[in-house]
Design a protein around this motif. Sequence first.
Motif, mmCIF file in Angstrom:
data_model
loop_
_atom_site.group_PDB
_atom_site.id
_atom_site.type_symbol
_atom_site.label_atom_id
_atom_site.label_comp_id
_atom_site.label_asym_id
_atom_site.label_seq_id
_atom_site.Cartn_x
_atom_site.Cartn_y
_atom_site.Cartn_z
ATOM 1 N N SER A 178 0.821 -1.159 0.029
ATOM 2 C CA SER A 178 -0.165 0.100 -0.278
ATOM 3 C C SER A 178 0.785 1.246 0.097
ATOM 4 C CB SER A 178 -0.819 0.150 1.223
ATOM 5 O OG SER A 178 -1.869 -1.016 1.337
ATOM 6 N N PHE A 179 1.922 1.047 0.252
ATOM 7 C CA PHE A 179 2.795 2.224 0.673
ATOM 8 C C PHE A 179 3.122 2.970 -0.808
ATOM 9 C CE2 PHE A 179 7.318 4.299 0.536
ATOM 10 C CZ PHE A 179 6.860 5.424 1.509
ATOM 11 N N LYS A 180 3.279 2.087 -1.858
ATOM 12 C CA LYS A 180 3.329 2.495 -3.202
ATOM 13 C C LYS A 180 2.042 2.484 -3.971
ATOM 14 C CE LYS A 180 7.485 4.094 -4.179
ATOM 15 N NZ LYS A 180 8.649 3.094 -4.149
ATOM 16 N N HIS A 181 1.133 1.595 -3.682
ATOM 17 C CA HIS A 181 -0.058 1.287 -4.546
ATOM 18 C C HIS A 181 -1.484 1.597 -3.886
ATOM 19 C CE1 HIS A 181 2.946 -0.214 -7.343
ATOM 20 N NE2 HIS A 181 3.364 -1.060 -6.460
ATOM 21 N N GLY A 182 -1.336 1.852 -2.637
ATOM 22 C CA GLY A 182 -2.690 2.149 -1.938
ATOM 23 C C GLY A 182 -3.408 3.058 -2.586
ATOM 24 N N ARG A 183 -4.796 3.132 -2.014
ATOM 25 C CA ARG A 183 -5.650 4.016 -2.665
ATOM 26 C C ARG A 183 -5.442 5.326 -2.091
ATOM 27 N NH1 ARG A 183 -11.289 3.642 -3.707
ATOM 28 N NH2 ARG A 183 -11.436 3.843 -1.483
ATOM 29 N N ILE A 184 -5.441 6.458 -2.921
ATOM 30 C CA ILE A 184 -5.262 7.752 -2.297
ATOM 31 C C ILE A 184 -6.090 7.969 -1.293
ATOM 32 C CG2 ILE A 184 -4.940 10.335 -2.826
ATOM 33 C CD1 ILE A 184 -2.832 8.642 -4.075
ATOM 34 N N ALA A 185 -5.767 8.594 0.140
ATOM 35 C CA ALA A 185 -6.654 8.726 1.187
ATOM 36 C C ALA A 185 -7.225 9.785 1.180
ATOM 37 C CB ALA A 185 -5.544 8.411 2.177
ATOM 38 N N GLY A 186 -6.532 11.040 0.740
ATOM 39 C CA GLY A 186 -7.227 12.262 1.088
ATOM 40 C C GLY A 186 -6.783 12.761 2.483
ATOM 41 N N PRO A 187 -7.175 13.897 2.771
ATOM 42 C CA PRO A 187 -6.798 14.504 4.088
ATOM 43 C C PRO A 187 -7.538 13.764 5.422
ATOM 44 C CG PRO A 187 -8.022 16.195 2.835
ATOM 45 C CD PRO A 187 -7.758 14.999 1.943
ATOM 46 N N ASP A 188 -8.833 13.508 5.295
ATOM 47 C CA ASP A 188 -9.702 12.943 6.306
ATOM 48 C C ASP A 188 -10.516 11.819 5.906
ATOM 49 O OD1 ASP A 188 -11.014 12.628 8.660
ATOM 50 O OD2 ASP A 188 -12.272 14.463 8.376
ATOM 51 N N VAL B 4 -22.903 22.385 1.872
ATOM 52 C CA VAL B 4 -22.715 21.290 1.328
ATOM 53 C C VAL B 4 -22.233 20.158 2.206
ATOM 54 C CG1 VAL B 4 -20.991 20.367 -0.344
ATOM 55 C CG2 VAL B 4 -21.828 22.547 -0.607
ATOM 56 N N THR B 5 -22.714 19.033 2.141
ATOM 57 C CA THR B 5 -22.312 17.921 3.016
ATOM 58 C C THR B 5 -20.717 17.586 2.799
ATOM 59 O OG1 THR B 5 -24.350 17.179 3.078
ATOM 60 C CG2 THR B 5 -22.571 15.651 3.762
ATOM 61 N N GLN B 6 -19.947 17.527 3.585
ATOM 62 C CA GLN B 6 -18.536 17.464 3.507
ATOM 63 C C GLN B 6 -18.055 16.080 3.378
ATOM 64 O OE1 GLN B 6 -16.266 20.117 3.472
ATOM 65 N NE2 GLN B 6 -18.136 21.036 3.184
ATOM 66 N N LYS B 7 -17.457 16.018 2.232
ATOM 67 C CA LYS B 7 -16.914 14.651 1.784
ATOM 68 C C LYS B 7 -15.384 14.300 2.723
ATOM 69 C CE LYS B 7 -19.338 14.739 -2.258
ATOM 70 N NZ LYS B 7 -19.022 14.621 -3.865
ATOM 71 N N THR B 8 -15.296 13.057 2.290
ATOM 72 C CA THR B 8 -13.758 12.706 3.061
ATOM 73 C C THR B 8 -12.657 12.860 2.437
ATOM 74 O OG1 THR B 8 -14.021 10.572 2.419
ATOM 75 C CG2 THR B 8 -14.956 10.786 4.350
ATOM 76 N N GLY B 9 -12.884 13.091 1.050
ATOM 77 C CA GLY B 9 -11.810 13.118 -0.127
ATOM 78 C C GLY B 9 -11.216 11.960 -0.298
ATOM 79 N N GLY B 10 -11.867 10.701 -0.661
ATOM 80 C CA GLY B 10 -11.278 9.679 -1.169
ATOM 81 C C GLY B 10 -11.950 8.298 -0.765
ATOM 82 N N SER B 11 -12.774 8.264 0.405
ATOM 83 C CA SER B 11 -13.083 6.947 0.678
ATOM 84 C C SER B 11 -14.539 7.037 1.592
ATOM 85 C CB SER B 11 -12.128 6.475 1.907
ATOM 86 O OG SER B 11 -11.425 7.683 2.544
ATOM 87 N N GLU B 12 -15.490 7.480 0.602
ATOM 88 C CA GLU B 12 -16.707 7.799 1.233
ATOM 89 C C GLU B 12 -17.177 6.422 1.853
ATOM 90 O OE1 GLU B 12 -16.296 11.332 0.315
ATOM 91 O OE2 GLU B 12 -18.248 10.622 1.255
ATOM 92 N N ARG B 13 -16.789 5.341 1.332
ATOM 93 C CA ARG B 13 -17.534 3.997 1.808
ATOM 94 C C ARG B 13 -17.164 3.863 3.428
ATOM 95 N NH1 ARG B 13 -13.730 -0.171 1.245
ATOM 96 N NH2 ARG B 13 -11.694 0.664 0.561
ATOM 97 N N PHE B 14 -16.094 4.283 3.944
ATOM 98 C CA PHE B 14 -16.033 4.474 5.420
ATOM 99 C C PHE B 14 -16.975 5.703 6.076
ATOM 100 C CE2 PHE B 14 -11.772 3.220 3.378
ATOM 101 C CZ PHE B 14 -12.139 1.807 3.667
ATOM 102 N N ALA B 15 -17.436 6.399 5.565
ATOM 103 C CA ALA B 15 -18.001 7.534 6.148
ATOM 104 C C ALA B 15 -19.558 7.679 6.076
ATOM 105 C CB ALA B 15 -17.299 8.885 5.618
ATOM 106 N N ARG B 16 -20.164 6.540 6.061
ATOM 107 C CA ARG B 16 -21.653 6.612 6.113
ATOM 108 C C ARG B 16 -21.889 6.788 7.477
ATOM 109 N NH1 ARG B 16 -22.862 0.625 4.336
ATOM 110 N NH2 ARG B 16 -21.172 0.347 5.453
ATOM 111 N N VAL B 17 -22.815 7.925 7.492
ATOM 112 C CA VAL B 17 -23.456 8.558 8.808
ATOM 113 C C VAL B 17 -24.973 8.441 8.632
ATOM 114 C CG1 VAL B 17 -23.615 10.031 10.551
ATOM 115 C CG2 VAL B 17 -21.421 9.631 9.493
#
Lengths: 567, 273
Positions: free
Chosen positions: A499-509, A554-567
């Motif tokens: 993942s260090f090289k090939h992981g999905r880009i995380a975004g800031p949060d 605007v509902t704030q997004k997570t910047g790359g990994s919405e699937r972890f942020a269902r609220v």
Amino acid sequence: MSTTDYAVRPVPQIIAHEVHKPRETKKWVDWVTTTDHKKIGIMYMVTTFVFFILGGVEALLMRVQLGVPNNTLISAEHYNQLLTIHGTTMIFLFVVPIMAGFGNYFVPLMIGARDMAFPRLNALSYWLLLFGGIVFYFTLFFRPPEAGWWSYPPLSEALYSPSAGQDAWIFLIHITGISSLVGAINFYATIVNMRAPGMSWGRLPLFVWSILIYAVLLIVALPVVAAAVTMLLTDRHFGTHFFDPTNHGSPVLWQHLFWFFGHPEVYIMILPGFGIISEVIPVFSRKPIFGYKAIAAATSVIAFLAVLVWAHHMFASPVPVVVLGFFMLSSFLIGVPTGVKIFNWIATLWRGSLVMTASLYYAVGFIAIFVIGGITGIFLAIFPVDWQLNDTYFVVAHFHYVLMGGAVFTIFAGIYYWFPKMTGRLLNERAGKVSFWIMFIGFNMTFFVQHALGLSGMPRRIYTYQPGLGWSTYNLISTIGSFILSAGILVTVINIAHSFKHGRIAGPDPWKANTLEWFTTSPPPVNNFDAIPRVRSVEPMRDIRRQVERSTGVTQKTGGSERFARV
Amino acid sequence: MLASLALAPGAFANFLTPKSGGSPNADSIAELYKLVLYIAAFVFLVVELTLLYSVYKFRAKKGAVAAQIHGNTRLEIGWTVAAGLILVVLTVITFIKLPSIINPPNSDPKGLVLSASTTEPSPPNGRKLTICVTGRQYIWRYTYGAACQQNPFTTKLPYSYQQMVAPANTTVVLVIQSTDVIHSWWIPSMGGKVDAVPGYTTYTWFKAPYAGAIYHGQCAQLCGRNHAAMTALVKVVSPTDYQAWIQQQTAAINAANQQVIQLRRVLTATGNL
């Protein structure tokens, strides 16, 4: 860093600039000369993880030796060396310093500071740790120490352990001790002085609380062991007789000094892990931590009691019964704040909306395992029962439930939680969960049967045993389990490397988290933040997210990994 | 038959409880342990099941909203007090059980009494048998008789190595010492372990109920490279057999001493010594 227009940035995020001018130096020179807390933190974590792998290989060698009775694979001498190096490595070169690694990286970020209070001292801490470890591991080419990680005299005295390996062990304690002490002072100064505006003690993230208490305990406990090993050194080489019973010295004195350090050391190892759990669980429960004040208070109470329980390691030593009673009761007491924390974590999960990430798997697995370690601790605190269990595999099982199942699982929870912040890339979640399950099964298989081994009368630190004592089957199960556990760890190691090289880009949060480290880019720039926000609660990042939502609609997004942020 | 029972050969030995059966103090520890185990099992089940339930029940689902609870002071106080109460119960049962673990009982009428001494733990009537246990790298030495406390090596008392012989139904007080590094005396079925620390004298006791049993134990404190080989056996015999064994052992030691004396004389006379 480019300046992005505020409105189009996907998440509330500080506009951060690199503050130093681009250097012409080579990359490795940058790492060696750095005083950046984040680089030092990463060096800490990588170095300690290497020691973790080394310590793990030593453990596997011992498990192979014990897999069958009357095994002759490893000699008694080498077995004693292995158990000494394994224990010393895991404690002084892995669990304690990796917590310093996490602390280094995340304490300044979480309190909204731009670096540690003393950046160069911070670098000194790291390099002392590395060189302490190298000095110690060089004994592999000569004669490693073989008196166990607690090195009880007279066995560790020159008469019975003449090799220089024992002296290397003493130097390891000294060097890593200074490293930890300097680091602890640094943490203390940083946390006390450099918190973001508005971050009162009641709004300090619980991980930072735990690092604060970790630092205090290190400052209290380390000078004592430094004194003890110095006395051992002078006993060995300069004609003193502190621990020599044939010259009016006392071996029991060493035990008191060593365990006065040794028991706080246990909490030094586990409290930052508790801190990680107290961050991970509320984020993935989408709930505030239950009983913030109770958890912070419990951390402090544990630290206070931690220096009052040392002689429960000495229940079989020549100690009067009234002293045994005192240390039984004080050890009981420490169970209360520990229990309170466990209840609070479960209450945080309760009625939450659990996002089942790998990090949360490790956090929940940690609670499940740590409960067992805590309960067996109560058995061991009852001194008449301890007379049967002390120095047996029951104790080995107990402290591996606390430190391997406890501290190591919290470290893995922390790795899966913070890796995106450190590298900008997510670890593979599926591989993380596979790794968790293999580790969880392997861990319990390795160590649960060791309770039974101890109850069946197998003492620890024996390099082999006879068949027909009822120990063979348990030992075989344990050995097989240890390889399953290692396979689980290996999956995460591969995950990290990939993942260090090939992981999905995380975004800031990526997790929609609560604390300030997520309010900057991943990885953060050298100066962390250009502007430091005012803190109004324990969950400043959540406040900021809400504020932006209110002002932009605007509902704030997570910047790359919405699937972890269902609220 | 009892001997083979005590050694408990087989794949699985004690899974949930410590060994016992060789002495009342071991039995008391096992009883105390079981009481603690029941409470512990209860706490374990409550906590783990709650944890499992919450992880199962509260997984994120579409439309589910996490309850924004910050805490509940009553609940906090409640479980703090509950945890405290459990510990009070544990303390009480420990101190109730403690006397039967640390205080030796009287020997049975049919038991054997060889000495009476006041410097060590004693049964109520003061009548007991004293055996000195001396740890050294890597063997246990047993010296039989109360005079062993003066110096187990110079007093002319019967002794043996590795295997102790002890009379049944008799309160045997063990005087534990070490001559080099720290060892730990431990026969699991006969009670808890006691460290043998050089410079200190420690005590324990047992009162074995069955003649004919042999109990296995070994040094429990890392004492050097051959730590694993520092085993101990306690062979329990009837009091009459014990007295016979003591006489036989004394005679054997004396005979061996005589042989050494003779050999020394011969060697000295021939100029080889």
